[in-house]
Write a protein that holds these residues in place. Structure first.
Motif, PDB file in Angstrom:
ATOM      1  N   UNK A   1       0.897  -1.289   0.126  1.00 22.67           N
ATOM      2  CA  UNK A   1      -0.045   0.028   0.096  1.00 22.67           C
ATOM      3  C   UNK A   1       0.887   1.363   0.018  1.00 22.67           C
ATOM      4  N   UNK A   2       1.574   1.516  -0.946  1.00 19.99           N
ATOM      5  CA  UNK A   2       2.716   2.534  -1.266  1.00 19.99           C
ATOM      6  C   UNK A   2       2.311   3.956  -0.891  1.00 19.99           C
ATOM      7  N   UNK A   3       0.572   4.052  -1.367  1.00 17.28           N
ATOM      8  CA  UNK A   3       0.221   5.358  -1.545  1.00 17.28           C
ATOM      9  C   UNK A   3      -0.240   5.916  -0.157  1.00 17.28           C
ATOM     10  N   UNK A   4      -0.423   4.815   0.808  1.00 19.04           N
ATOM     11  CA  UNK A   4      -0.930   5.384   1.970  1.00 19.04           C
ATOM     12  C   UNK A   4      -0.028   5.625   2.944  1.00 19.04           C
TER      13      UNK A   4
ATOM     14  N   UNK B   1      -7.117  -1.642  -1.131  1.00 20.01           N
ATOM     15  CA  UNK B   1      -7.551  -0.853  -0.212  1.00 20.01           C
ATOM     16  C   UNK B   1      -8.908  -0.431  -0.789  1.00 20.01           C
ATOM     17  N   UNK B   2      -9.782  -0.057   0.159  1.00 20.15           N
ATOM     18  CA  UNK B   2     -10.892   0.421  -0.007  1.00 20.15           C
ATOM     19  C   UNK B   2     -11.661   0.896   1.014  1.00 20.15           C
ATOM     20  N   UNK B   3     -13.056   1.539   0.741  1.00 21.81           N
ATOM     21  CA  UNK B   3     -13.830   2.031   1.706  1.00 21.81           C
ATOM     22  C   UNK B   3     -14.726   0.985   2.395  1.00 21.81           C
ATOM     23  N   UNK B   4     -14.841   0.995   3.488  1.00 23.62           N
ATOM     24  CA  UNK B   4     -15.810   0.111   4.425  1.00 23.62           C
ATOM     25  C   UNK B   4     -16.858   0.761   5.123  1.00 23.62           C
ATOM     26  N   UNK B   5     -18.045   0.308   4.892  1.00 18.52           N
ATOM     27  CA  UNK B   5     -19.354   0.738   5.433  1.00 18.52           C
ATOM     28  C   UNK B   5     -20.008  -0.312   6.005  1.00 18.52           C
ATOM     29  N   UNK B   6     -20.175  -0.471   7.461  1.00 17.46           N
ATOM     30  CA  UNK B   6     -20.928  -1.321   8.174  1.00 17.46           C
ATOM     31  C   UNK B   6     -22.519  -1.139   7.946  1.00 17.46           C
ATOM     32  N   UNK B   7     -23.354  -2.426   7.711  1.00 18.17           N
ATOM     33  CA  UNK B   7     -24.600  -2.170   7.324  1.00 18.17           C
ATOM     34  C   UNK B   7     -25.491  -2.277   8.269  1.00 18.17           C
ATOM     35  N   UNK B   8     -25.096  -3.041   9.353  1.00 14.75           N
ATOM     36  CA  UNK B   8     -25.638  -3.546  10.593  1.00 14.75           C
ATOM     37  C   UNK B   8     -26.943  -4.306  10.380  1.00 14.75           C
ATOM     38  N   UNK B   9     -26.631  -5.104   9.267  1.00 16.33           N
ATOM     39  CA  UNK B   9     -27.761  -5.873   8.695  1.00 16.33           C
ATOM     40  C   UNK B   9     -27.273  -7.195   8.308  1.00 16.33           C
ATOM     41  N   UNK B  10     -28.038  -8.371   8.209  1.00 14.90           N
ATOM     42  CA  UNK B  10     -27.622  -9.423   7.829  1.00 14.90           C
ATOM     43  C   UNK B  10     -27.744  -9.549   6.251  1.00 14.90           C
TER      44      UNK B  10
END
Length: 223
Positions: free
Chosen positions: A97-100, A151-160
């Motif tokens: 992840x060289x850009x981070x 590398x990516x964005x992470x969004x919790x859904x709080x759903x099954x």
């Protein structure tokens, strides 16, 4: 015996072996039991191509299982022949992840304790998710193994939801990454590739039994 099983193959064999034991416990029809054994073994051998004689002999012990105790012994022997995830170091992760600029390095101490198909962690401060996948060497293509970082964005859904990688229902999160090529519909923007995956990556690594979806996700991002 050499290490020859990948994590997803081990998981698949265990799933089929548990099905055999469950059938033995609940079905009194020997013909049905033998059919389930034959089908399970056939599926396992299809999922594990290129086995040597000794390797095949170990895998085929599935057809001899009769009790839960025998299943545990069988699983233990298979686990001893399962390839562990490569050891990761801080310099390796920084190269992936060289850009981070400020990469938060996770705890790497558990990596060698259990077989994994992929390793992932979340940086809650930036809401970024990092996924590391080791593509095994392909003998037919004469290629060496390769570590791949996503590398990516992470969004919790709080759903099954159903995980794209392991195909099992559970608490899901949406993981999206930017592809290397621009969108054909809007050349000014890069494409975003996303999938719902298990919130609990340890559970996902225990449940995953094939690589098609994970490989496809990585290929879509790499295009």
């Amino acid at each position: 015996m050499d290490l020859f099983l990948q994590n997803h193959q081990y998981n698949y064999i265990v799933r089929q072996a548990k099905l055999v034991i469950s059938t033995i416990k609940t079905c009194s029809d020997n013909q049905v039991v033998e059919t389930v054994k034959y089908t399970a073994l056939s599926k396992v051998l299809d999922a594990c191509p290129g086995l040597s004689g000794e390797q095949r002999h170990l895998v085929e012990r599935l057809g001899e299982l009769q009790t839960a105790e025998e299943l545990q012994v069988y699983m233990s022997k298979l686990l001893q022949c399962t390839i562990k995830f490569p050891t990761l170091t801080e310099p390796q992760l920084k190269r992936l992840f060289p850009k981070v600029k400020k990469l938060r390095i996770p705890d790497l101490s558990d990596l060698e304790k259990h077989p994994l198909t992929y390793f992932t962690w979340t940086d809650s401060a930036t809401n970024k998710k990092y996924l590391v996948y080791y593509r095994q060497p392909q003998s037919d293509k004469k290629s060496s193994g390769k570590l791949i970082g996503i590398e990516g964005q992470y969004t919790s859904t709080n759903k099954t939801g159903v995980c794209a990688f392991c195909k099992k229902p559970g608490e899901a999160a949406f993981f999206s990454a930017v592809a290397k090529t621009r969108s054909s519909h809007s050349p000014d923007y890069y494409r975003s590739v996303g999938q719902y995956i298990c919130l609990d990556n340890k559970a996902c690594n225990v449940q995953i039994t094939e690589l098609d979806a994970l490989e496809s996700f990585i290929e879509d991002i790499s295009k």
